[in-house]
Design a protein around this motif. Sequence first.
Motif, PDB file in Angstrom:
ATOM      1  N   ARG A  73       0.856  -1.195   0.000  1.00 22.67           N
ATOM      2  CA  ARG A  73       0.000   0.000   0.000  1.00 22.67           C
ATOM      3  C   ARG A  73       0.889   1.241   0.000  1.00 22.67           C
ATOM      4  O   ARG A  73       1.105   1.878   1.030  1.00 22.67           O
ATOM      5  N   LEU A 103       0.271   4.695   1.877  1.00 24.71           N
ATOM      6  CA  LEU A 103       0.130   4.770   3.333  1.00 24.71           C
ATOM      7  C   LEU A 103       0.931   5.926   3.953  1.00 24.71           C
ATOM      8  O   LEU A 103       0.390   6.670   4.791  1.00 24.71           O
ATOM      9  N   ARG A 132      -0.985   9.106   3.412  1.00 29.89           N
ATOM     10  CA  ARG A 132      -2.145   9.191   4.301  1.00 29.89           C
ATOM     11  C   ARG A 132      -1.736   9.686   5.684  1.00 29.89           C
ATOM     12  O   ARG A 132      -2.413  10.518   6.280  1.00 29.89           O
ATOM     13  N   ARG A 133      -0.636   9.175   6.182  1.00 28.37           N
ATOM     14  CA  ARG A 133      -0.176   9.604   7.511  1.00 28.37           C
ATOM     15  C   ARG A 133       0.213  11.074   7.521  1.00 28.37           C
ATOM     16  O   ARG A 133      -0.118  11.808   8.460  1.00 28.37           O
ATOM     17  N   ILE A 153      -2.933   4.662  11.751  1.00 23.51           N
ATOM     18  CA  ILE A 153      -3.051   4.330  10.329  1.00 23.51           C
ATOM     19  C   ILE A 153      -2.054   3.220  10.062  1.00 23.51           C
ATOM     20  O   ILE A 153      -0.883   3.448   9.766  1.00 23.51           O
ATOM     21  N   GLY A 189      -4.471  -0.669   5.071  1.00 19.49           N
ATOM     22  CA  GLY A 189      -5.210  -0.056   3.972  1.00 19.49           C
ATOM     23  C   GLY A 189      -5.940  -1.114   3.167  1.00 19.49           C
ATOM     24  O   GLY A 189      -5.831  -2.317   3.421  1.00 19.49           O
TER      25      GLY A 189
END
Length: 252
Positions: free
Chosen positions: A64, A67, A70-71, A82, A85
């Motif tokens: 993923r 990731l 996203r963080r 997190i 995913g």
Amino acid sequence: MSSWVETESAHFVARHAEEDAEHAAAVLEQLEEVRERAASLLPSVPDEVAVVLHRSEAELILARPALPVRRLRTAPASRRYIAGGLSGFDIHVLAPPLLEARASGVPESRAMLLRTPAALYARLAVGAANPRLPPPARIGALVRARRWAWLYLGAGPWLSGQTALARPAIARRLREGPRPAFPPERRDAELLGGTVVDLLAREEGERAAIRLALELEPRGPRDGLVRAFGGRRIDHTEDAWRAHLARLAEAG
């Protein structure tokens, strides 16, 4: 390097290293429990879902790659949570020992991280029930998700029970950074989105919370919240939400 094996339950299959067989069984049990809850509230739920338990952070990021982004897009208080995913109908997550290693020193942090597979499945179930929201990724849904990030990222944690364990993270978020927006902006959506859904469920019932996720208000989130809370003015609901956040941060 460990060999990969598969363990099955009634509706899921886990792919994992041989030494994680016991952990895989616990994850599958967790997923079956949240599937049962989701099935009692949603019109349908996805089956034949695979969960992949990764043995390292690097292995998870390889599966993923988004990731780390996203963080970075998330408030620091929620970044440790997190830890997985979705890829289509596959759940990618750190194996339970690595989830535990990410926890802070409070019990809720560990419990919240261990519910990561359940939260991801619940997010998948809500997205599958409402094609207007991800996941899975669809072009129209991704565009719409910019306005509704707090809902599609928050419904899964609420439905899975993860939001109920978020006291330490919420308390930290309220101490750090600017005052959270209402409804939460993207940086707070993963942590605080579920608290909006939780407030609605407490005040109007779980069916109202699910209806909010499945019947998006065409005029947007603020109008959707007015409708969901029985026509109550949005500023009054915001006041109730901020009081709810304070209670959640102090609970326990």
